[in-house]
Write a protein that holds these residues in place. Sequence first.
Motif, PDB file in Angstrom:
ATOM      1  N   GLY A  96       0.721  -1.194   0.043  1.00 41.29           N
ATOM      2  CA  GLY A  96      -0.087  -0.064   0.036  1.00 41.29           C
ATOM      3  C   GLY A  96       0.901   1.205  -0.060  1.00 41.29           C
ATOM      4  N   HIS A  97       0.258   2.126  -0.336  1.00 42.46           N
ATOM      5  CA  HIS A  97       0.724   3.589  -0.248  1.00 42.46           C
ATOM      6  C   HIS A  97       0.254   4.450   0.946  1.00 42.46           C
ATOM      7  CE1 HIS A  97       1.254   3.724  -4.911  1.00 42.46           C
ATOM      8  NE2 HIS A  97       2.119   2.652  -4.360  1.00 42.46           N
ATOM      9  N   LEU A  98       1.206   4.832   1.898  1.00 43.59           N
ATOM     10  CA  LEU A  98       0.685   5.364   3.051  1.00 43.59           C
ATOM     11  C   LEU A  98       1.395   6.813   3.216  1.00 43.59           C
ATOM     12  CD1 LEU A  98       0.088   3.916   6.447  1.00 43.59           C
ATOM     13  CD2 LEU A  98       1.852   5.717   6.370  1.00 43.59           C
ATOM     14  N   LEU A  99       0.306   7.626   3.887  1.00 38.49           N
ATOM     15  CA  LEU A  99       0.872   9.182   3.804  1.00 38.49           C
ATOM     16  C   LEU A  99       0.416   9.407   5.502  1.00 38.49           C
ATOM     17  CD1 LEU A  99       1.586  11.749   2.426  1.00 38.49           C
ATOM     18  CD2 LEU A  99      -0.575  12.233   2.116  1.00 38.49           C
ATOM     19  N   ASP A 100       1.506   9.850   6.112  1.00 36.23           N
ATOM     20  CA  ASP A 100       1.321  10.263   7.481  1.00 36.23           C
ATOM     21  C   ASP A 100       1.307  11.562   7.682  1.00 36.23           C
ATOM     22  OD1 ASP A 100       1.550  10.305  10.033  1.00 36.23           O
ATOM     23  OD2 ASP A 100       3.231   9.467  10.591  1.00 36.23           O
ATOM     24  N   VAL A 101       0.084  12.188   7.778  1.00 37.30           N
ATOM     25  CA  VAL A 101      -0.342  13.759   7.812  1.00 37.30           C
ATOM     26  C   VAL A 101      -0.024  14.110   9.133  1.00 37.30           C
ATOM     27  CG1 VAL A 101      -2.007  15.233   7.806  1.00 37.30           C
ATOM     28  CG2 VAL A 101      -2.077  13.493   6.095  1.00 37.30           C
ATOM     29  N   GLY A 102       1.356  15.068   9.381  1.00 33.29           N
ATOM     30  CA  GLY A 102       1.556  15.681  10.530  1.00 33.29           C
ATOM     31  C   GLY A 102       2.423  14.616  11.248  1.00 33.29           C
ATOM     32  N   CYS A 103       3.704  14.248  10.577  1.00 24.66           N
ATOM     33  CA  CYS A 103       4.263  12.994  11.100  1.00 24.66           C
ATOM     34  C   CYS A 103       5.113  13.202  12.211  1.00 24.66           C
ATOM     35  CB  CYS A 103       4.925  12.405   9.856  1.00 24.66           C
ATOM     36  SG  CYS A 103       6.296  13.437   9.411  1.00 24.66           S
ATOM     37  N   GLY A 104       5.279  14.475  12.449  1.00 23.96           N
ATOM     38  CA  GLY A 104       6.436  15.144  13.557  1.00 23.96           C
ATOM     39  C   GLY A 104       7.723  14.661  13.399  1.00 23.96           C
ATOM     40  N   GLN A 120       5.041   1.727   0.001  1.00 30.25           N
ATOM     41  CA  GLN A 120       5.467   3.184   0.038  1.00 30.25           C
ATOM     42  C   GLN A 120       5.075   4.026   1.072  1.00 30.25           C
ATOM     43  OE1 GLN A 120       7.933   3.392  -2.008  1.00 30.25           O
ATOM     44  NE2 GLN A 120       7.236   1.497  -3.359  1.00 30.25           N
ATOM     45  N   LYS A 121       6.090   4.768   1.840  1.00 31.06           N
ATOM     46  CA  LYS A 121       5.600   5.493   3.035  1.00 31.06           C
ATOM     47  C   LYS A 121       6.067   6.857   2.827  1.00 31.06           C
ATOM     48  CE  LYS A 121       7.247   2.083   4.869  1.00 31.06           C
ATOM     49  NZ  LYS A 121       8.290   1.160   5.646  1.00 31.06           N
ATOM     50  N   ILE A 122       4.974   7.869   2.994  1.00 35.39           N
ATOM     51  CA  ILE A 122       5.649   9.232   3.039  1.00 35.39           C
ATOM     52  C   ILE A 122       5.170   9.847   4.244  1.00 35.39           C
ATOM     53  CG2 ILE A 122       5.335  11.393   1.785  1.00 35.39           C
ATOM     54  CD1 ILE A 122       4.934  10.147  -0.775  1.00 35.39           C
ATOM     55  N   GLY A 123       5.901  10.706   4.810  1.00 37.17           N
ATOM     56  CA  GLY A 123       5.727  11.294   6.062  1.00 37.17           C
ATOM     57  C   GLY A 123       5.895  12.812   5.783  1.00 37.17           C
ATOM     58  N   PHE A 124       4.898  13.664   6.294  1.00 38.67           N
ATOM     59  CA  PHE A 124       5.127  14.955   5.942  1.00 38.67           C
ATOM     60  C   PHE A 124       4.597  15.886   7.585  1.00 38.67           C
ATOM     61  CE2 PHE A 124       0.879  15.485   4.685  1.00 38.67           C
ATOM     62  CZ  PHE A 124       0.355  16.617   4.919  1.00 38.67           C
ATOM     63  N   ASP A 125       5.323  17.140   7.472  1.00 36.44           N
ATOM     64  CA  ASP A 125       5.065  17.907   8.590  1.00 36.44           C
ATOM     65  C   ASP A 125       5.172  19.347   8.189  1.00 36.44           C
ATOM     66  OD1 ASP A 125       4.369  17.147  11.771  1.00 36.44           O
ATOM     67  OD2 ASP A 125       5.247  19.232  11.365  1.00 36.44           O
ATOM     68  N   ILE A 126       4.182  20.276   8.638  1.00 30.61           N
ATOM     69  CA  ILE A 126       4.448  21.694   8.200  1.00 30.61           C
ATOM     70  C   ILE A 126       5.831  22.187   8.917  1.00 30.61           C
ATOM     71  CG2 ILE A 126       3.173  22.511  10.244  1.00 30.61           C
ATOM     72  CD1 ILE A 126       2.065  24.587   7.694  1.00 30.61           C
ATOM     73  N   SER A 127       6.303  21.520  10.033  1.00 26.46           N
ATOM     74  CA  SER A 127       7.520  21.953  10.739  1.00 26.46           C
ATOM     75  C   SER A 127       8.860  21.559  10.147  1.00 26.46           C
ATOM     76  CB  SER A 127       7.651  21.489  12.023  1.00 26.46           C
ATOM     77  OG  SER A 127       8.844  21.745  12.935  1.00 26.46           O
ATOM     78  N   LYS A 128       9.710  22.461   9.592  1.00 26.66           N
ATOM     79  CA  LYS A 128      11.143  22.018   8.871  1.00 26.66           C
ATOM     80  C   LYS A 128      11.834  21.426  10.068  1.00 26.66           C
ATOM     81  CE  LYS A 128      14.761  24.049   6.298  1.00 26.66           C
ATOM     82  NZ  LYS A 128      15.262  25.197   5.825  1.00 26.66           N
ATOM     83  N   ASP A 129      11.807  21.656  11.366  1.00 28.58           N
ATOM     84  CA  ASP A 129      12.523  21.229  12.293  1.00 28.58           C
ATOM     85  C   ASP A 129      12.361  19.745  12.644  1.00 28.58           C
ATOM     86  OD1 ASP A 129      13.951  23.236  12.821  1.00 28.58           O
ATOM     87  OD2 ASP A 129      12.790  24.254  14.586  1.00 28.58           O
ATOM     88  N   TYR A 158      -3.393   7.128  -2.515  1.00 29.67           N
ATOM     89  CA  TYR A 158      -3.109   6.562  -1.187  1.00 29.67           C
ATOM     90  C   TYR A 158      -4.113   5.677  -0.693  1.00 29.67           C
ATOM     91  CZ  TYR A 158       0.455  10.038  -1.449  1.00 29.67           C
ATOM     92  OH  TYR A 158       1.603  10.624  -2.058  1.00 29.67           O
ATOM     93  N   ASP A 159      -3.649   4.693  -0.178  1.00 29.48           N
ATOM     94  CA  ASP A 159      -4.508   3.553   0.383  1.00 29.48           C
ATOM     95  C   ASP A 159      -4.730   4.209   1.906  1.00 29.48           C
ATOM     96  OD1 ASP A 159      -4.174   0.899  -1.565  1.00 29.48           O
ATOM     97  OD2 ASP A 159      -2.253   2.026  -1.323  1.00 29.48           O
ATOM     98  N   THR A 160      -3.721   4.688   2.629  1.00 34.40           N
ATOM     99  CA  THR A 160      -4.059   4.658   4.068  1.00 34.40           C
ATOM    100  C   THR A 160      -3.533   6.359   4.331  1.00 34.40           C
ATOM    101  OG1 THR A 160      -3.796   2.659   4.700  1.00 34.40           O
ATOM    102  CG2 THR A 160      -3.412   4.288   6.404  1.00 34.40           C
ATOM    103  N   ILE A 161      -4.317   6.910   5.032  1.00 30.85           N
ATOM    104  CA  ILE A 161      -3.716   8.258   5.515  1.00 30.85           C
ATOM    105  C   ILE A 161      -3.856   8.201   6.998  1.00 30.85           C
ATOM    106  CG2 ILE A 161      -4.478  10.712   5.847  1.00 30.85           C
ATOM    107  CD1 ILE A 161      -5.436  10.688   3.006  1.00 30.85           C
ATOM    108  N   LEU A 162      -2.656   8.598   7.614  1.00 33.10           N
ATOM    109  CA  LEU A 162      -2.587   8.249   9.264  1.00 33.10           C
ATOM    110  C   LEU A 162      -2.680   9.791   9.452  1.00 33.10           C
ATOM    111  CD1 LEU A 162       0.705   6.281  10.180  1.00 33.10           C
ATOM    112  CD2 LEU A 162      -1.831   5.648  10.262  1.00 33.10           C
ATOM    113  N   ASN A 163      -3.375  10.169  10.685  1.00 28.50           N
ATOM    114  CA  ASN A 163      -3.387  11.431  11.048  1.00 28.50           C
ATOM    115  C   ASN A 163      -3.601  11.313  12.609  1.00 28.50           C
ATOM    116  OD1 ASN A 163      -6.482  13.623  10.973  1.00 28.50           O
ATOM    117  ND2 ASN A 163      -4.273  14.252  11.095  1.00 28.50           N
TER     118      ASN A 163
END
Length: 282
Positions: A96-104, A120-129, A158-163
Amino acid sequence: MKKIDSAAQFLTEQMDLFQCPVCRQAFQQVENRSLRCESGHLFDLSKKGTLYFLLKGSKNEYDKEMLTARFQIAQAGLFDPLLDSVYQHIQNKETGHLLDVGCGEGSQLDYLTKLGLKGQKIGFDISKDAIQLAASHFTSAFWCVADLAQSPFATSQYDTILNIFSPSNYQEFERLLKPGGQVLKVVPEKDYLMELRALFYRDQKERQDYSNELVIKKFKEHFSSIETKRVRYQFPLTDDAFKDLMKMTPLSWGASEAAKQYAMEHPLSYITVDVCLLIGSD
Ligand SMILES: [Zn+2]
């Protein structure tokens, strides 16, 4: 292989998972370690192999000290039982394709990977740090700085969105999900970190209470199929873990200096984690 080269390879192979956040067109190619869209917008990979997709700078309240504290307490296992439960509900764990929304700072996606999550796993966050920390600790996912409101992710991929403990944008979730895809959202329940709230707000009983009623109601409006699961446990705290807990939690923002001082002098030996796991799909 250098992190930047493996990231460039990932982008070349998985370009379909992204779209240009400026013009919303597909990306065409990776050239000189930059991602280029059909209109010529360019996004450069960092040395650590991360991408920065924000169109304007962002301010958020998570500073480095807070993120480091969260990283340390996550490594100590504070969230493990809750993530074990999340893991059980992820569909298509192999491909599956998974997106971690606000992965910290990346701990949660890394832990799920250790449990066996592939694909396939993608983690993103609005914080650059946060993303810099994630990329320096973990190679379990592709990490990027992005804004859910101007998202660089492609439609129906995406198959799964983590939030997990993070804001939602259901319109955007709907756009991103494949048909049959799922959103796994974790929100605090009423006893979440209750001992810490009692310490911080000894004189303000009303601030000790928390309700997730509205958040859950909103979630339920957006999916035709919903499952909810409560996960509640107590986690033993060492002195160091207690200090990290105090630093990581947004609760400490609203506590007075006197209250924080009092808490430092009365460390907790355990903390309650109480959350609701919401699983939604159409
Ligand atoms: Zn573009």
